[in-house]
Enzyme design. Structure first.
Site, PDB file in Angstrom:
ATOM      1  N   SER A  15       0.859  -1.178   0.000  1.00 56.22           N
ATOM      2  CA  SER A  15       0.000   0.000   0.000  1.00 56.22           C
ATOM      3  C   SER A  15       0.902   1.236   0.000  1.00 56.22           C
ATOM      4  O   SER A  15       1.689   1.398  -0.927  1.00 56.22           O
ATOM      5  CB  SER A  15      -0.940  -0.030   1.209  1.00 56.22           C
ATOM      6  OG  SER A  15      -1.835   1.048   1.188  1.00 56.22           O
ATOM      7  N   HIS A  42      -2.222  -0.871  -3.543  1.00 56.51           N
ATOM      8  CA  HIS A  42      -3.201   0.197  -3.362  1.00 56.51           C
ATOM      9  C   HIS A  42      -2.604   1.465  -3.957  1.00 56.51           C
ATOM     10  O   HIS A  42      -1.597   1.964  -3.457  1.00 56.51           O
ATOM     11  CB  HIS A  42      -3.502   0.426  -1.886  1.00 56.51           C
ATOM     12  CG  HIS A  42      -4.052  -0.770  -1.196  1.00 56.51           C
ATOM     13  ND1 HIS A  42      -4.026  -0.905   0.175  1.00 56.51           N
ATOM     14  CD2 HIS A  42      -4.649  -1.904  -1.659  1.00 56.51           C
ATOM     15  CE1 HIS A  42      -4.592  -2.056   0.523  1.00 56.51           C
ATOM     16  NE2 HIS A  42      -4.971  -2.677  -0.583  1.00 56.51           N
ATOM     17  N   ASP A 135      -4.698  -4.647   5.517  1.00 54.49           N
ATOM     18  CA  ASP A 135      -4.998  -5.521   4.391  1.00 54.49           C
ATOM     19  C   ASP A 135      -3.811  -6.453   4.166  1.00 54.49           C
ATOM     20  O   ASP A 135      -2.657  -6.034   4.217  1.00 54.49           O
ATOM     21  CB  ASP A 135      -5.254  -4.678   3.135  1.00 54.49           C
ATOM     22  CG  ASP A 135      -5.887  -5.468   2.003  1.00 54.49           C
ATOM     23  OD1 ASP A 135      -6.369  -6.593   2.248  1.00 54.49           O
ATOM     24  OD2 ASP A 135      -5.911  -4.948   0.868  1.00 54.49           O
TER      25      ASP A 135
END
Length: 198
Positions: A15, A42, A135
């Site tokens: 991310s 992400h 996540d």
């Protein structure tokens, strides 16, 4: 008892700070790296096609954006498209989903990891890199529960420590490595014929 088989695929999640982490991860991999690599990153300002293009410049492996029904190919880096969950089907092709976000993200690392674990079980390598949320923790746990191999970036080398720290707290990772050491470790694992896990 059936002995362990060679690894079949690598899934990677990142991310915040992910672009630079992926450059450092993919850049040192040799052109002979034999496993498919599937990435959920992400992204914010960088679109998925731009991400694939940027990464293609720094690695000897071809980098493509995954498409629905596209087969998973060895020796290739597949990037999840923005706005879609990326899943692996039993026939080792990709499928895309617009289901609800997971951990406020779509694509979700957990969704990719869990679907990949269903297909490759103990022949899957999961890698969690830098990120500002959690996540990837549940997905990495699924990989580990299925007999797969779990790698987490050392939070001390991560741009954002939260995601690798969450993975370390929630999963009995096989190794926690500084970012600069992960590529070499993946290369060694890609040549593992299963004997080291017997």
């Amino acid at each position: 008892m059936i002995p362990p088989q060679p690894f079949r695929a690598v899934v990677v999640g990142c991310s915040a700070g992910g672009l630079e982490a992926l450059r450092q991860l993919l850049g040192p991999l040799p052109a002979t790296f034999a496993l498919p690599i599937i990435v959920v990153a992400h992204t914010s300002t960088e679109g998925p096609s731009m991400l694939a293009c940027l990464l293609d410049r720094v690695t000897a492996l071809p980098v493509v954006e995954a498409e629905d029904k596209m087969p998973v190919e060895a020796g290739r880096v597949h990037i999840a498209p923005s706005g879609y969950h990326l899943l692996i089907e039993n026939d080792e092709t990709f499928s895309l989903s617009v289901d609800d976000k997971v951990c406020n993200s779509r694509p979700s690392i957990d969704v990719l990891f869990e679907s990949a674990a269903d297909v490759w079980s103990d022949r899957l390598i999961g890698v969690v890199l830098t990120g500002a949320n959690n996540d990837g923790t549940n997905g990495l746990k699924t990989i580990k529960t299925g007999g797969g191999y779990a790698i987490v970036e050392d939070p001390e080398t991560a741009f954002a420590k939260a995601m690798p720290a969450s993975a370390i707290a929630g999963v009995a990772a096989d190794c926690v490595l500084p970012l600069a050491a992960i590529a070499d470790h993946l290369t060694q694992l890609s040549m593992d014929d299963g004997r080291s896990r017997r």
